[in-house]
Write a protein that holds these residues in place. Structure first.
Motif, PDB file in Angstrom:
ATOM      1  N   ASP A 153       0.842  -1.184   0.000  1.00 25.66           N
ATOM      2  CA  ASP A 153       0.000   0.000   0.000  1.00 25.66           C
ATOM      3  C   ASP A 153       0.884   1.243   0.000  1.00 25.66           C
ATOM      4  O   ASP A 153       2.096   1.168   0.152  1.00 25.66           O
ATOM      5  N   MET A 154       0.232   2.383  -0.213  1.00 24.60           N
ATOM      6  CA  MET A 154       0.935   3.660  -0.243  1.00 24.60           C
ATOM      7  C   MET A 154       0.722   4.343   1.095  1.00 24.60           C
ATOM      8  O   MET A 154      -0.398   4.681   1.469  1.00 24.60           O
ATOM      9  N   LEU A 155       1.805   4.526   1.841  1.00 23.26           N
ATOM     10  CA  LEU A 155       1.702   5.185   3.132  1.00 23.26           C
ATOM     11  C   LEU A 155       1.991   6.661   2.981  1.00 23.26           C
ATOM     12  O   LEU A 155       2.987   7.052   2.368  1.00 23.26           O
ATOM     13  N   THR A 156       1.112   7.474   3.551  1.00 22.33           N
ATOM     14  CA  THR A 156       1.267   8.932   3.523  1.00 22.33           C
ATOM     15  C   THR A 156       1.262   9.458   4.942  1.00 22.33           C
ATOM     16  O   THR A 156       0.377   9.125   5.736  1.00 22.33           O
ATOM     17  N   LEU A 157       2.239  10.291   5.248  1.00 15.48           N
ATOM     18  CA  LEU A 157       2.302  10.942   6.551  1.00 15.48           C
ATOM     19  C   LEU A 157       1.940  12.409   6.394  1.00 15.48           C
ATOM     20  O   LEU A 157       2.473  13.096   5.523  1.00 15.48           O
ATOM     21  N   GLY A 158       1.018  12.888   7.214  1.00  7.88           N
ATOM     22  CA  GLY A 158       0.648  14.304   7.234  1.00  7.88           C
ATOM     23  C   GLY A 158       1.197  14.966   8.485  1.00  7.88           C
ATOM     24  O   GLY A 158       1.082  14.404   9.586  1.00  7.88           O
ATOM     25  N   ILE A 159       1.800  16.144   8.334  1.00  8.09           N
ATOM     26  CA  ILE A 159       2.380  16.880   9.459  1.00  8.09           C
ATOM     27  C   ILE A 159       1.837  18.307   9.448  1.00  8.09           C
ATOM     28  O   ILE A 159       1.976  19.013   8.456  1.00  8.09           O
ATOM     29  N   GLU A 160       1.239  18.719  10.546  1.00 10.67           N
ATOM     30  CA  GLU A 160       0.690  20.072  10.657  1.00 10.67           C
ATOM     31  C   GLU A 160       1.257  20.733  11.910  1.00 10.67           C
ATOM     32  O   GLU A 160       0.925  20.369  13.026  1.00 10.67           O
ATOM     33  N   THR A 161       2.154  21.716  11.710  1.00  6.22           N
ATOM     34  CA  THR A 161       2.787  22.396  12.844  1.00  6.22           C
ATOM     35  C   THR A 161       2.687  23.910  12.735  1.00  6.22           C
ATOM     36  O   THR A 161       3.402  24.626  13.429  1.00  6.22           O
ATOM     37  N   SER A 162       1.806  24.413  11.867  1.00  6.73           N
ATOM     38  CA  SER A 162       1.735  25.855  11.654  1.00  6.73           C
ATOM     39  C   SER A 162       1.032  26.585  12.791  1.00  6.73           C
ATOM     40  O   SER A 162       1.226  27.783  12.993  1.00  6.73           O
ATOM     41  N   GLU A 163       0.213  25.860  13.545  1.00  8.63           N
ATOM     42  CA  GLU A 163      -0.531  26.445  14.660  1.00  8.63           C
ATOM     43  C   GLU A 163      -0.226  25.683  15.940  1.00  8.63           C
ATOM     44  O   GLU A 163       0.456  24.655  15.917  1.00  8.63           O
ATOM     45  N   ARG A 164      -0.743  26.166  17.038  1.00  7.64           N
ATOM     46  CA  ARG A 164      -0.450  25.524  18.321  1.00  7.64           C
ATOM     47  C   ARG A 164      -1.101  24.143  18.440  1.00  7.64           C
ATOM     48  O   ARG A 164      -0.671  23.324  19.247  1.00  7.64           O
ATOM     49  N   ARG A 165      -2.142  23.874  17.642  1.00  7.17           N
ATOM     50  CA  ARG A 165      -2.781  22.563  17.651  1.00  7.17           C
ATOM     51  C   ARG A 165      -2.024  21.641  16.691  1.00  7.17           C
ATOM     52  O   ARG A 165      -2.496  21.312  15.606  1.00  7.17           O
ATOM     53  N   VAL A 166      -0.859  21.220  17.089  1.00  8.35           N
ATOM     54  CA  VAL A 166       0.000  20.400  16.249  1.00  8.35           C
ATOM     55  C   VAL A 166      -0.585  18.995  16.118  1.00  8.35           C
ATOM     56  O   VAL A 166      -1.083  18.422  17.094  1.00  8.35           O
ATOM     57  N   SER A 167      -0.528  18.428  14.906  1.00  8.16           N
ATOM     58  CA  SER A 167      -1.062  17.086  14.708  1.00  8.16           C
ATOM     59  C   SER A 167      -0.303  16.360  13.608  1.00  8.16           C
ATOM     60  O   SER A 167       0.368  16.971  12.768  1.00  8.16           O
ATOM     61  N   ILE A 168      -0.396  15.032  13.635  1.00  8.88           N
ATOM     62  CA  ILE A 168       0.165  14.183  12.597  1.00  8.88           C
ATOM     63  C   ILE A 168      -0.892  13.161  12.200  1.00  8.88           C
ATOM     64  O   ILE A 168      -1.792  12.846  12.987  1.00  8.88           O
ATOM     65  N   SER A 169      -0.800  12.664  10.977  1.00 11.51           N
ATOM     66  CA  SER A 169      -1.762  11.663  10.519  1.00 11.51           C
ATOM     67  C   SER A 169      -1.057  10.650   9.643  1.00 11.51           C
ATOM     68  O   SER A 169      -0.011  10.933   9.050  1.00 11.51           O
ATOM     69  N   LEU A 170      -1.635   9.459   9.559  1.00  8.54           N
ATOM     70  CA  LEU A 170      -1.084   8.395   8.730  1.00  8.54           C
ATOM     71  C   LEU A 170      -2.194   7.800   7.874  1.00  8.54           C
ATOM     72  O   LEU A 170      -3.265   7.460   8.378  1.00  8.54           O
ATOM     73  N   PHE A 171      -1.920   7.725   6.566  1.00  8.05           N
ATOM     74  CA  PHE A 171      -2.879   7.175   5.609  1.00  8.05           C
ATOM     75  C   PHE A 171      -2.284   5.951   4.933  1.00  8.05           C
ATOM     76  O   PHE A 171      -1.083   5.913   4.625  1.00  8.05           O
ATOM     77  N   SER A 172      -3.135   4.963   4.680  1.00 12.47           N
ATOM     78  CA  SER A 172      -2.795   3.841   3.825  1.00 12.47           C
ATOM     79  C   SER A 172      -3.621   3.998   2.566  1.00 12.47           C
ATOM     80  O   SER A 172      -4.856   3.912   2.611  1.00 12.47           O
ATOM     81  N   ASP A 173      -2.953   4.270   1.436  1.00 12.24           N
ATOM     82  CA  ASP A 173      -3.651   4.694   0.228  1.00 12.24           C
ATOM     83  C   ASP A 173      -4.494   5.920   0.591  1.00 12.24           C
ATOM     84  O   ASP A 173      -3.959   6.888   1.071  1.00 12.24           O
ATOM     85  N   GLU A 174      -5.807   5.881   0.435  1.00  9.14           N
ATOM     86  CA  GLU A 174      -6.640   7.037   0.748  1.00  9.14           C
ATOM     87  C   GLU A 174      -7.414   6.858   2.055  1.00  9.14           C
ATOM     88  O   GLU A 174      -8.288   7.662   2.380  1.00  9.14           O
ATOM     89  N   THR A 175      -7.095   5.822   2.790  1.00  7.20           N
ATOM     90  CA  THR A 175      -7.776   5.544   4.053  1.00  7.20           C
ATOM     91  C   THR A 175      -6.943   6.032   5.229  1.00  7.20           C
ATOM     92  O   THR A 175      -5.770   5.658   5.364  1.00  7.20           O
ATOM     93  N   MET A 176      -7.519   6.845   6.068  1.00 11.89           N
ATOM     94  CA  MET A 176      -6.797   7.344   7.227  1.00 11.89           C
ATOM     95  C   MET A 176      -6.727   6.271   8.302  1.00 11.89           C
ATOM     96  O   MET A 176      -7.749   5.735   8.726  1.00 11.89           O
ATOM     97  N   LEU A 177      -5.516   5.950   8.725  1.00 13.02           N
ATOM     98  CA  LEU A 177      -5.324   5.002   9.813  1.00 13.02           C
ATOM     99  C   LEU A 177      -5.448   5.689  11.164  1.00 13.02           C
ATOM    100  O   LEU A 177      -6.017   5.118  12.102  1.00 13.02           O
ATOM    101  N   ALA A 178      -4.909   6.903  11.263  1.00 10.31           N
ATOM    102  CA  ALA A 178      -4.941   7.609  12.545  1.00 10.31           C
ATOM    103  C   ALA A 178      -4.598   9.072  12.352  1.00 10.31           C
ATOM    104  O   ALA A 178      -3.915   9.449  11.395  1.00 10.31           O
ATOM    105  N   GLU A 179      -5.089   9.890  13.272  1.00  9.47           N
ATOM    106  CA  GLU A 179      -4.672  11.286  13.402  1.00  9.47           C
ATOM    107  C   GLU A 179      -4.478  11.555  14.875  1.00  9.47           C
ATOM    108  O   GLU A 179      -5.340  11.211  15.692  1.00  9.47           O
ATOM    109  N   ARG A 180      -3.332  12.155  15.217  1.00  9.99           N
ATOM    110  CA  ARG A 180      -3.019  12.379  16.611  1.00  9.99           C
ATOM    111  C   ARG A 180      -2.557  13.803  16.853  1.00  9.99           C
ATOM    112  O   ARG A 180      -1.835  14.376  16.032  1.00  9.99           O
ATOM    113  N   SER A 181      -2.952  14.329  18.000  1.00  8.71           N
ATOM    114  CA  SER A 181      -2.485  15.636  18.431  1.00  8.71           C
ATOM    115  C   SER A 181      -1.282  15.448  19.329  1.00  8.71           C
ATOM    116  O   SER A 181      -1.239  14.513  20.138  1.00  8.71           O
ATOM    117  N   LEU A 182      -0.301  16.319  19.183  1.00 14.81           N
ATOM    118  CA  LEU A 182       0.872  16.244  20.040  1.00 14.81           C
ATOM    119  C   LEU A 182       0.545  16.833  21.405  1.00 14.81           C
ATOM    120  O   LEU A 182      -0.183  17.824  21.497  1.00 14.81           O
TER     121      LEU A 182
END
Length: 248
Positions: free
Chosen positions: A8-37
């Motif tokens: 499968d195609m793994l995609t990592l999303g990283i959002e650090t532009s605001e104080r609500r920092v979060s990361i996410s992991l996708f397998s193809d187009e399906t989100m496996l998880a999203e987490r706040s730091l």
């Protein structure tokens, strides 16, 4: 041994532009998880890499399995953007993955369901009593709900709050800057729901996947990665103060 990337195609999303920092992991187009730091500010650097590693391990993957890294590139927190992009560039190079920088405002408007033809104006704190502002227009059909449906109108501007009501009178407002608006101004503008105003790693990853599907991606060569910089729009107050001291 067949790697996870071959399956499968793994995609990592990283959002650090605001104080609500979060990361996410996708397998193809399906989100496996999203987490706040759990930490913010200067502790981004301490927690981001560890949280990314933990996210992969929880889903029986390694960071080297990732094929695409999508990261918010600004505007936003100077420190947060620098840390997020550095982490994304390092991981993309090490994993030989593609890297897609996503404008923070694009990730914010993608949170909004397209239900009308009313323009959407995103605002974020530019400090010094000013705001970063950019207007987006929805697609011609109000039935479209793709994350890339909203189209930017012009470039990001820096304005004072008293200008918002007149310059963007036909808009609905969204974005983290709403929390900084003076109450008299906030009471007179239409806004999106509070949950739609902040960028998320989930939406950063989805936009990255959409751009990758149309080949709007950045290769992972070291020299090209080195050229990627956050979209700061303006210099920080600290930089201005440093330069002013150098002139005296």
């Amino acid at each position: 041994q067949v790697s996870a990337q071959a399956v499968d195609m793994l995609t990592l999303g990283i959002e650090t532009s605001e104080r609500r920092v979060s990361i996410s992991l996708f397998s193809d187009e399906t989100m496996l998880a999203e987490r706040s730091l759990s930490h913010s500010g200067r502790r981004h650097a301490q927690s981001l890499v560890a949280e990314v590693d933990r996210l992969f391990r929880d889903y029986s993957h390694r960071p080297s399995d990732v094929g695409l890294v999508a990261v918010s590139c600004g505007p936003g927190s100077f420190t947060g953007l620098r840390i997020g992009l550095t982490c994304a560039k390092t991981l993309a190079y090490a994993a030989r993955a593609s890297l897609v920088p996503i404008e923070t405002f694009a990730a914010i408007v993608a949170n909004t369901r397209v239900t009308s033809t009313t323009p959407l104006t995103v605002i974020a704190d530019a400090q010094r009593g000013e705001f970063f502002v950019q207007q987006f227009r929805p697609p011609q059909s109000c039935l479209v709900n793709a994350t890339t449906a909203w189209k930017a109108v012009g470039t990001i501007e820096i304005v004072r709050p008293d200008v918002l009501q007149t310059a963007f009178a036909d808009s609905v407002f969204t974005g983290p800057g709403l929390e900084r608006l003076p109450d008299p101004v906030l009471r007179q503008v239409r806004t999106t729901a509070p949950g739609e105003r902040f960028p998320t790693a989930r939406m950063v990853a989805r936009l990255g996947l959409e751009r990758a599907a149309t080949d709007q991606i950045t290769p992972n060569q070291l020299d090209e990665l080195a050229l990627l910089e956050p979209l700061y729009i303006r210099r920080s107050a600290a930089e201005d103060q440093w330069e002013a001291r150098g002139r005296t």
